[in-house]
Every structure is written in structure tokens, then in C-alpha cells.
Design a protein around this motif. Structure first.
Motif, mmCIF file in Angstrom:
data_model
loop_
_atom_site.group_PDB
_atom_site.id
_atom_site.type_symbol
_atom_site.label_atom_id
_atom_site.label_comp_id
_atom_site.label_asym_id
_atom_site.label_seq_id
_atom_site.Cartn_x
_atom_site.Cartn_y
_atom_site.Cartn_z
ATOM 1 N N SER A 1 7.534 1.211 5.973
ATOM 2 C CA SER A 1 8.762 0.247 5.677
ATOM 3 C C SER A 1 8.770 -0.380 4.381
ATOM 4 C CB SER A 1 8.986 -0.831 6.677
ATOM 5 O OG SER A 1 8.029 -1.708 6.764
ATOM 6 N N PHE A 2 9.791 -0.544 3.760
ATOM 7 C CA PHE A 2 10.075 -1.116 2.430
ATOM 8 C C PHE A 2 11.240 -2.016 2.289
ATOM 9 C CE2 PHE A 2 13.252 2.001 1.323
ATOM 10 C CZ PHE A 2 12.698 3.285 1.974
ATOM 11 N N THR A 3 10.994 -2.704 1.343
ATOM 12 C CA THR A 3 12.236 -3.831 1.541
ATOM 13 C C THR A 3 13.305 -3.846 0.623
ATOM 14 O OG1 THR A 3 10.911 -5.116 -0.276
ATOM 15 C CG2 THR A 3 10.434 -6.039 2.053
ATOM 16 N N ASP A 4 13.170 -2.991 -0.460
ATOM 17 C CA ASP A 4 14.329 -2.715 -1.449
ATOM 18 C C ASP A 4 14.753 -1.333 -1.276
ATOM 19 O OD1 ASP A 4 14.935 -3.605 -5.005
ATOM 20 O OD2 ASP A 4 16.189 -2.586 -3.387
ATOM 21 N N SER A 5 15.994 -1.083 -0.865
ATOM 22 C CA SER A 5 16.422 0.324 -0.804
ATOM 23 C C SER A 5 16.681 1.101 -1.841
ATOM 24 C CB SER A 5 17.469 0.303 0.345
ATOM 25 O OG SER A 5 18.806 -0.269 -0.214
ATOM 26 N N ALA A 6 16.747 0.368 -3.040
ATOM 27 C CA ALA A 6 17.099 1.042 -4.329
ATOM 28 C C ALA A 6 16.020 1.934 -4.579
ATOM 29 C CB ALA A 6 17.805 -0.002 -5.271
ATOM 30 N N ILE A 7 15.606 2.873 -4.114
ATOM 31 C CA ILE A 7 14.534 3.675 -4.766
ATOM 32 C C ILE A 7 15.057 5.090 -5.217
ATOM 33 C CG2 ILE A 7 13.003 2.590 -3.116
ATOM 34 C CD1 ILE A 7 13.204 5.133 -1.253
ATOM 35 N N TYR A 8 14.238 5.787 -6.116
ATOM 36 C CA TYR A 8 14.406 6.969 -6.526
ATOM 37 C C TYR A 8 13.871 8.111 -5.463
ATOM 38 C CZ TYR A 8 15.584 5.583 -11.210
ATOM 39 O OH TYR A 8 16.232 4.845 -12.115
ATOM 40 N N ASN A 9 12.697 7.784 -5.009
ATOM 41 C CA ASN A 9 12.136 8.665 -3.875
ATOM 42 C C ASN A 9 11.107 8.151 -3.210
ATOM 43 O OD1 ASN A 9 9.789 9.023 -5.529
ATOM 44 N ND2 ASN A 9 10.959 10.410 -6.905
ATOM 45 N N LEU A 10 10.391 8.735 -2.177
ATOM 46 C CA LEU A 10 9.488 8.132 -1.305
ATOM 47 C C LEU A 10 8.286 9.378 -1.408
ATOM 48 C CD1 LEU A 10 9.359 5.998 1.527
ATOM 49 C CD2 LEU A 10 8.128 8.071 1.697
ATOM 50 N N GLN A 11 7.024 8.987 -1.512
ATOM 51 C CA GLN A 11 5.993 9.911 -1.604
ATOM 52 C C GLN A 11 5.054 9.424 -0.483
ATOM 53 O OE1 GLN A 11 5.049 10.663 -5.681
ATOM 54 N NE2 GLN A 11 3.646 12.520 -5.287
ATOM 55 N N TRP A 12 4.543 10.594 0.262
ATOM 56 C CA TRP A 12 3.442 10.224 1.234
ATOM 57 C C TRP A 12 2.076 10.845 0.375
ATOM 58 C CZ3 TRP A 12 2.694 7.335 5.573
ATOM 59 C CH2 TRP A 12 3.889 6.952 6.141
ATOM 60 N N PHE A 13 1.044 10.280 0.380
ATOM 61 C CA PHE A 13 -0.152 10.984 0.158
ATOM 62 C C PHE A 13 -1.202 10.982 1.348
ATOM 63 C CE2 PHE A 13 0.736 10.908 -4.590
ATOM 64 C CZ PHE A 13 1.732 9.892 -4.588
ATOM 65 N N ARG A 14 -2.488 11.670 0.791
ATOM 66 C CA ARG A 14 -3.673 11.572 1.666
ATOM 67 C C ARG A 14 -4.703 11.221 0.645
ATOM 68 N NH1 ARG A 14 -6.341 15.797 5.553
ATOM 69 N NH2 ARG A 14 -8.452 15.231 5.137
ATOM 70 N N GLN A 15 -5.477 10.198 1.412
ATOM 71 C CA GLN A 15 -6.766 9.939 0.473
ATOM 72 C C GLN A 15 -7.963 10.184 1.378
ATOM 73 O OE1 GLN A 15 -7.284 5.860 -1.186
ATOM 74 N NE2 GLN A 15 -8.250 6.373 -2.699
ATOM 75 N N THR B 1 -7.015 8.656 5.090
ATOM 76 C CA THR B 1 -6.016 7.462 5.052
ATOM 77 C C THR B 1 -4.948 7.996 4.449
ATOM 78 O OG1 THR B 1 -7.777 5.883 4.659
ATOM 79 C CG2 THR B 1 -5.676 5.140 3.892
ATOM 80 N N TYR B 2 -3.793 7.761 5.066
ATOM 81 C CA TYR B 2 -2.569 8.285 4.579
ATOM 82 C C TYR B 2 -1.544 7.082 3.704
ATOM 83 C CZ TYR B 2 -3.562 12.312 7.189
ATOM 84 O OH TYR B 2 -4.160 13.491 7.507
ATOM 85 N N LEU B 3 -1.088 7.303 2.873
ATOM 86 C CA LEU B 3 -0.433 6.340 1.876
ATOM 87 C C LEU B 3 0.676 6.590 1.744
ATOM 88 C CD1 LEU B 3 -3.248 5.631 -1.002
ATOM 89 C CD2 LEU B 3 -2.700 3.917 1.046
ATOM 90 N N CYS B 4 2.002 5.823 1.659
ATOM 91 C CA CYS B 4 3.255 6.023 1.330
ATOM 92 C C CYS B 4 3.470 5.069 0.104
ATOM 93 C CB CYS B 4 4.293 5.867 2.443
ATOM 94 S SG CYS B 4 4.583 3.902 2.702
ATOM 95 N N ALA B 5 4.461 5.518 -0.629
ATOM 96 C CA ALA B 5 4.762 5.121 -1.939
ATOM 97 C C ALA B 5 6.218 4.978 -2.205
ATOM 98 C CB ALA B 5 3.907 5.402 -3.057
ATOM 99 N N VAL B 6 6.936 4.250 -2.778
ATOM 100 C CA VAL B 6 8.285 4.166 -3.115
ATOM 101 C C VAL B 6 8.211 4.016 -4.669
ATOM 102 C CG1 VAL B 6 9.088 3.503 -0.918
ATOM 103 C CG2 VAL B 6 8.874 1.634 -2.767
ATOM 104 N N LYS B 7 9.177 4.804 -5.152
ATOM 105 C CA LYS B 7 9.496 4.896 -6.676
ATOM 106 C C LYS B 7 10.664 4.024 -6.763
ATOM 107 C CE LYS B 7 8.897 7.359 -10.776
ATOM 108 N NZ LYS B 7 8.342 8.573 -11.430
ATOM 109 N N ASP B 8 10.764 3.045 -7.648
ATOM 110 C CA ASP B 8 11.841 2.388 -7.980
ATOM 111 C C ASP B 8 11.782 2.100 -9.673
ATOM 112 O OD1 ASP B 8 11.054 -0.771 -6.123
ATOM 113 O OD2 ASP B 8 9.960 0.482 -8.050
ATOM 114 N N ASP B 9 12.805 1.998 -10.252
ATOM 115 C CA ASP B 9 12.549 1.920 -11.657
ATOM 116 C C ASP B 9 11.574 2.830 -12.370
ATOM 117 O OD1 ASP B 9 12.200 -1.170 -13.804
ATOM 118 O OD2 ASP B 9 13.161 0.875 -14.226
#
Lengths: 116, 110
Positions: B24-38, B87-95
Motif C-alpha cells: 500500500s502507498f499513501t500518495d496516489s500520484a505515481i508514474y508506476n509501481l514495480q515489484w522486485f525480488r531480492q 524477499t519481495y519488495l514493491c516500489a512506487v515511482k513518483d516525480d
């Protein structure tokens, strides 16, 4: 797929030493490179963003004189940890991206830095 | 400031079970969301990228959904295997930058 190479993968050195980490994009031109730091069982924290040919932009709380970043070409960025101390021990990861905001970021394999 | 949360922090399942990882993320103004594996001591491997205009992306046994208005993404891994342990990481891109969650550590028991 896009490949980012990071070198070295592991460094152990004495306190007071300066350490240089290289990040290369192997098959694409990276207009922007990012440097992250990761503590055990924690997420990645962005340290700085570098664009080719210009000065890096550091995140709040990151000492720019401590962590020197150079982005001399579209395929190479370096991070130098100057006068490293034990508290600088961490996992450092770089990533590279093209100019478009909608393209994915590609990550290197990271560098484990241990300062004795 | 964007805050990204991943629940649960850790998950252990028997082989063959489907995995559901939440972000989940707090600011919906994002370009994209990426899932990673580490994997332990390694860098990040990109799994899926969802643009802000998309609802989901699929790759093999992986499916990721995005509900931008509610600030949520879910990663589904079908028929889990021991090799999915990571470990699975999600990341959102904004700005200009990615904001990461702390990750979900998955163990798939043989």
C-alpha cells in the motif's frame, strides 16, 4: 534484458580508508543513476541521484562530502565513501534508468562494505 | 512524503500454495509501481512493472494488480515453489525516484 554491473561485490577495509564503488550500465545509456543504502532487514533508502555530466542531488541527511558521486558518462557512475568508519558498513546498491519516467529501473547486485 | 507499506513482513507456506503479497502507498500520484525480488546478500531483480494507467500485469506464474485510487497493489504467485523463497519488495515511482516498502520475506517449504 537491461544489465547493470556493480563492482566490487564485497569490500573489507580499515577505518579511515576511502572506498570507491563502480556502477555500469552494460547495454543501455543511463541518463540517471541512483545510489541506495540498505541496512539488514530494512528497505532501500535513496542516498543520491546523479545525472550524467551534472552534480548529484543528495537526499536529506546524506553527507555529500562523505559520499562522493561522479557520473562521468552515460554508462558509468561511481560512489566514493571517504574516510570510512564502522558506521558506514552497509549494503550499497546502484540502479540505472533512461530518461523516461515510465521505464523500469534496473539494479546492480550490490556491494557489501565492511569497515573494521 | 510517499510512504510504502508491505504486509505481511514474513510469510511461510508449503510448496504448491498460492502466495498473496500486499503493498500500500499513501500518495496516489505515481508514474508506476514495480515489484522486485531480492535474494539474501544480492541486488534486486525486477519482476513486474505496472504503469499508473494499467490495472494489472502478468508474467508466467506472477500477476500483479494495481488500484491507484485506493493506493494498493497485490502480487500473486501461483503454485509456489521452494525457489520462490526470497524477499519481495514493491516500489512506487513518483516525480523522480522510487520509494520502497520494507519487503515481505517468503519461505516456501518443500
Amino acid at each position: 534484458g537491461a544489465v547493470v554491473s556493480q563492482h566490487p561485490s564485497w569490500v573489507i577495509c580499515k577505518s579511515g580508508t576511502s572506498v570507491k564503488i563502480e556502477c555500469r550500465s552494460l547495454d543501455f545509456q543511463a541518463t540517471t543513476m541512483f545510489w541506495y543504502r540498505q541496512f539488514p532487514k530494512q528497505s532501500l533508502m535513496l542516498m543520491a541521484t546523479s545525472n550524467e555530466g551534472s552534480k548529484a542531488t543528495y537526499e536529506q541527511g546524506v553527507e555529500k562530502d562523505k559520499f562522493l558521486i561522479n557520473h562521468a558518462s552515460l554508462t558509468l557512475s561511481t560512489l566514493t565513501v571517504t574516510s570510512a568508519h564502522p558506521e558506514d558498513s552497509s549494503f550499497y546498491i546502484c540502479s540505472a534508468s533512461t530518461v523516461s519516467s515510465n521505464q523500469p529501473q534496473h539494479f546492480g547486485d550490490g556491494t557489501r562494505l565492511s569497515i573494521l | 512524503k510517499q510512504e510504502v507499506t508491505q504486509i505481511p513482513a514474513a510469510l511461510s507456506v508449503p510448496e504448491g500454495e498460492n502466495l498473496v503479497l500486499n503493498c500500500s502507498f499513501t500518495d496516489s500520484a505515481i508514474y508506476n509501481l514495480q515489484w522486485f525480488r531480492q535474494d539474501p546478500g544480492k541486488g534486486l531483480t525486477s519482476l513486474l512493472l505496472i504503469q499508473s494507467s494499467q490495472r494489472e500485469q502478468t508474467s508466467g506464474r506472477l500477476n500483479a494488480s494495481l488500484d491507484k485510487s485506493s493506493g494498493r497493489s497485490t502480487l500473486y504467485i501461483a503454485a509456489s515453489q521452494p525457489g520462490d523463497s526470497a524477499t519481495y519488495l514493491c516500489a512506487v515511482k513518483d516525480d523522480y525516484k522510487l520509494s520502497f516498502g520494507a519487503g515481505t520475506t517468503v519461505t516456501v517449504r518443500a
